[in-house]
Design an enzyme around this catalytic site. Structure first.
Site, mmCIF file in Angstrom:
data_model
loop_
_atom_site.group_PDB
_atom_site.id
_atom_site.type_symbol
_atom_site.label_atom_id
_atom_site.label_comp_id
_atom_site.label_asym_id
_atom_site.label_seq_id
_atom_site.Cartn_x
_atom_site.Cartn_y
_atom_site.Cartn_z
ATOM 1 N N TYR A 26 7.058 -2.768 34.019
ATOM 2 C CA TYR A 26 6.411 -1.513 34.400
ATOM 3 C C TYR A 26 7.198 -0.845 35.532
ATOM 4 C CZ TYR A 26 2.941 1.610 36.459
ATOM 5 O OH TYR A 26 2.308 2.698 36.985
ATOM 6 N N GLU A 42 -19.921 42.077 29.837
ATOM 7 C CA GLU A 42 -19.095 41.156 29.042
ATOM 8 C C GLU A 42 -19.969 40.169 28.303
ATOM 9 O OE1 GLU A 42 -16.516 38.926 31.577
ATOM 10 O OE2 GLU A 42 -15.522 40.744 32.310
ATOM 11 N N LYS A 68 -21.339 36.642 27.503
ATOM 12 C CA LYS A 68 -21.378 35.392 28.270
ATOM 13 C C LYS A 68 -21.029 34.280 27.293
ATOM 14 C CE LYS A 68 -24.227 32.918 31.575
ATOM 15 N NZ LYS A 68 -24.009 31.585 31.017
ATOM 16 N N LYS A 101 -21.178 42.897 35.702
ATOM 17 C CA LYS A 101 -20.462 42.774 36.975
ATOM 18 C C LYS A 101 -20.222 44.142 37.592
ATOM 19 C CE LYS A 101 -17.845 39.026 34.892
ATOM 20 N NZ LYS A 101 -16.556 38.473 34.519
ATOM 21 N N LYS A 140 -29.672 36.396 29.738
ATOM 22 C CA LYS A 140 -29.620 35.445 28.625
ATOM 23 C C LYS A 140 -30.276 36.056 27.403
ATOM 24 C CE LYS A 140 -28.035 31.565 30.635
ATOM 25 N NZ LYS A 140 -28.906 30.529 31.138
ATOM 26 N N CYS A 142 -53.326 8.094 38.992
ATOM 27 C CA CYS A 142 -51.891 8.074 38.713
ATOM 28 C C CYS A 142 -51.617 7.056 37.607
ATOM 29 C CB CYS A 142 -51.125 7.692 39.973
ATOM 30 S SG CYS A 142 -49.378 7.390 39.657
ATOM 31 N N CYS A 158 -45.765 4.298 45.531
ATOM 32 C CA CYS A 158 -45.971 4.396 44.086
ATOM 33 C C CYS A 158 -44.627 4.101 43.432
ATOM 34 C CB CYS A 158 -46.459 5.794 43.718
ATOM 35 S SG CYS A 158 -46.401 6.143 41.945
#
Ligand code: IVH
Length: 697
Positions: free
Chosen positions: A49, A129, A131, A304, A328, A422, A446
């Protein structure tokens, strides 16, 4: 390649032979490094090596101009933990804020206008633009040559995936034209839809699992340890923005895009400059209609501010820039049945009902579970076990149940009874009057909470310990080896424990070695990460970053929290002056650092050798650095928000009320009471011109 040129003395090699031999050596050394460092299975002796490395260096010395970008001489081994070296982004890679409606889009533009103090008549051009739904990556070019390619990671540090990104045809090795000496572009690695389907067919044919969607396939391909696999996959890369540049790219986004295209990049296609909100909305509608024709996945629109000087002034919060937003696309939905409803206990004790579903494909992903959020939501929907429901998935968010189809309800169904105890520890649950969340008050006592706190502690944005996730922690928890964060650092130094682990199924010496390295690597941790990792209620990543900046060290923050128990103290006022910190956060901080059960977690971590680094002091050379400012009245030249953001960027703290700790009162038009108080306390009052001078000093 066989022996071939390998036997020829360096001086006798032709230039072409030298070039190809360097390529061969780079590949061979990488292969052996991988065998040694990652697989723990070296294939050649150390001496052989070393001989490879020596020959590589000799050739490089003889032909310095042939030294490869990926030369093994510039690299020591391969990083042990995940296989990728970490790289600090010179400027953080931020996220984007989302808007969901046209009104919110309009509000975004109005916020920009207000921040920049622009007249209603002034047009704000917006670059719209697509996404791209891919994997964000950055590429740094030095003198036009690709130097480093990195994933986004947590935004501050990414993974060095240069070798993998190099294999993508759309990632130029060398730029055309006259690029800036230093240029870092950012963009998305994506999987073209057609290639994605082809890849999945091949995966299935060879008995492997199919990828759920093109984005996961892109991410999986880039994060291959073996760049050969990345190269086999037909990935694309679109540039959409940039980080550090040694010269400006233009006056507007539009100009910058053209310049970037001129250097040889593929810039995000299908963009448009919108001059008003109607044009912005039309752009979104058109893109949504066309989305299946594009050939790559798009999950929304990015808007933008087109002018780059305005972008510069708008700057960013800790999470996202103020000059851009994402819209979105609407979520995808599907119908399926609820098999059962389980209640989970989270790290803060919150009880979250979760529906287990008959698996169904929603927007290309198979969904088997969906959150029902809380008790009120169950009551509102009246969702029951056995119901036919609509589930929705939007972007990365956890799938949720949005609707119950009563026609599909089985006759025998009964309303879901939310537990009064719980489900993990049996304590009676509580609910504060103004909260929607039902909680177990057990805290660390817990087990479910203590366990989830551990999971959070090692998670990606917290201590980011690779190789230690929920599954591994569960095993260590069950046999009581790791019950609190400090135990992680303790076991990593326990030779016997490590030895025993490496004999276990699913482990082995390499993974144990990697785990230990990852844990040791996490011992030095930035204050903001540490604070986030503690999982203090109401302290998310943004607040943790702000607190770290304000307090500068863990010791000081703990001191502030202890003293802030009394709201009349200056320490309380100091915390309250930190952006994003209010009464709820202060109460949580006080509780966390004074309650013995949580306080010992911190003390034990420090005792186990965890070293919490002080926050980097911001720009110390500014006269505003470390100073506390208060604003009053109206400034003519810039909005209050911009003034605050610029002062903070120079290291100032901005408080809301004048106190003995105030260094300067910045007084605009109007503003009487604060000014009088400042004068009474002998605090320097700056007019707008004097403040501007300090900003520019
Ligand atoms: S501009 C602050 N433009 O979306 C980063 N980003 O949700 C702003 N993205 O991490 C970058 N397509 O990687 C920009 N046309 C586009 C984009 C885009 C996809 C990614 C980006 C960012 C993420 C935020």
């Amino acid at each position: 390649m066989t022996a071939g040129t390998a036997a020829i003395a360096v001086a006798a090699l032709s230039r072409e032979e030298a070039r190809s031999e360097l390529a061969r050596l780079a590949a061979a050394i990488l292969r052996h490094d991988r065998a040694y460092y990652i697989d723990d299975a070296p294939k050649i002796s150390d001496a052989d090596y070393d001989a490879l490395r020596r020959r590589n260096s000799e050739i490089e010395e003889h032909w310095p101009e042939l030294v490869r970008n990926d030369s093994p001489s510039g690299r020591v081994g391969v990083p042990p933990t995940s296989g990728f070296r970490k790289v600090r982004h010179p400027q953080p890679m931020l996220s984007l804020d989302n808007v969901f409606t046209n009104d919110e889009l309009q509000e975004f533009v109005e916020r920009v206008r207000k921040f920049l103090n622009l007249d209603p008549a002034v047009e704000i051009a917006i670059a719209a633009e697509p996404k791209i739904d891919g994997l964000s990556a950055s590429l740094r070019y030095d003198d036009g040559e690709l130097a480093v390619g990195a994933t986004r990671g947590d935004g501050r540090d990414g993974e060095d995936v240069t070798r993998n990104l190099r294999t993508i045809a759309a990632v130029p090795e060398r730029l055309q034209g006259r690029p800036p000496a230093r240029l870092e572009v950012r963009g998305e690695v994506y999987f073209p839809i057609e290639s994605f389907h082809r890849l999945n067919a091949e995966q299935l044919a060879s008995g492997k699992r199919a990828f759920v969607n093109p984005r996961n396939a892109a991410a999986g391909s880039v994060r291959q340890i073996d760049p050969v696999i990345t190269a086999e996959r037909d990935l694309g890369f679109f540039v959409h923005s940039w980080g550090e540049t040694s010269e400006t790219l233009g006056d507007t986004v539009t100009e910058a895009r053209e310049r970037l295209a001129g250097f040889g990049f593929n810039v995000t296609p299908g963009t448009e400059v919108c001059r008003d909100i109607d044009a912005m909305v039309r752009f979104a509608e058109q893109l949504y209609a066309d989305r299946s024709e594009l050939g790559f996945d798009v999950d929304g629109i990015v808007y933008k501010v087109d002018r780059l000087d305005w972008q510069q002034r708008l700057g960013a919060s800790t999470r996202a820039p103020r000059h851009s937003v994402a819209r979105k696309f609407p979520a995808e939905r599907a119908k399926t049945r609820v098999l059962s409803i389980d209640v989970q206990v989270g790290r803060t004790g919150a009880l979250t009902p979760v529906a287990s579903l008959q698996p169904v494909t929603v927007g290309g992903v198979v969904v088997g579970r969906a959150t029902l959020h809380n008790r009120d939501e169950i009551d509102r929907l009246d969702v029951r076990e056995g119901d036919l429901v609509t589930v929705q998935r939007a972007g990365d968010v956890i799938p949720q149940v949005v609707d119950v189809d009563l026609d599909g309800r089985p006759e025998t169904s009964a309303p879901f009874e939310f537990p009064e105890q719980c489900p993990a520890c049996g304590r009676p649950v509580e609910r504060e009057p103004d909260e929607v969340v039902t909680r177990c008050p057990g805290g660390r006592a817990c087990e479910a909470q203590a366990f989830q706190q551990l999971v959070h502690f090692v998670s990606r944005n917290a201590l980011a310990i690779d190789g230690l996730g929920e599954r591994q922690l569960r095993a260590f928890w069950d046999r009581r080896d790791i019950r609190e964060p400090a135990d992680i650092f303790r076991v990593a130094e326990d030779e016997q424990w490590l030895q025993a682990l490496s004999d276990e199924k699913g482990w082995g010496p390499t993974s144990v070695h990697n785990l230990r390295t990852a844990i040791r690597g996490a011992r030095d941790v930035a204050l903001e990460r540490f604070l986030f990792a503690l999982g203090i209620r109401h302290v998310g990543q943004g607040n943790a970053a702000q607190l770290a900046r304000a307090a500068e060290s863990l010791g000081r923050l703990m001191e502030l929290a202890e003293r802030a128990r009394d709201p009349e103290t200056p320490e309380y006022a100091e915390l309250a002056g930190v952006d994003g910190i209010g009464a709820a956060q202060i109460r949580a901080l006080v509780d966390h650092f004074t309650d013995p059960s949580t306080r010992t977690v911190v003390d034990n971590l420090r005792a186990a050798g965890v070293n919490v680094q002080d926050a980097e002091a911001p720009a110390a050379d500014s006269p505003l650095s470390g100073r506390t400012l208060v604003f009053t009245g109206t400034l003519a030249g810039l909005s209050r928000n911009e003034a605050k953001a610029r002062a903070e960027a120079l290291g100032a703290r901005v408080a809301s009320a004048v106190s003995a700790k105030t260094d300067y009162l910045v007084a605009g038009e109007g503003g009487g009471a604060k000014r009088r108080k400042a004068e009474a306390l002998n605090i320097e009052v700056l007019d707008e011109a004097a403040f501007q001078k300090l900003l520019e000093a």
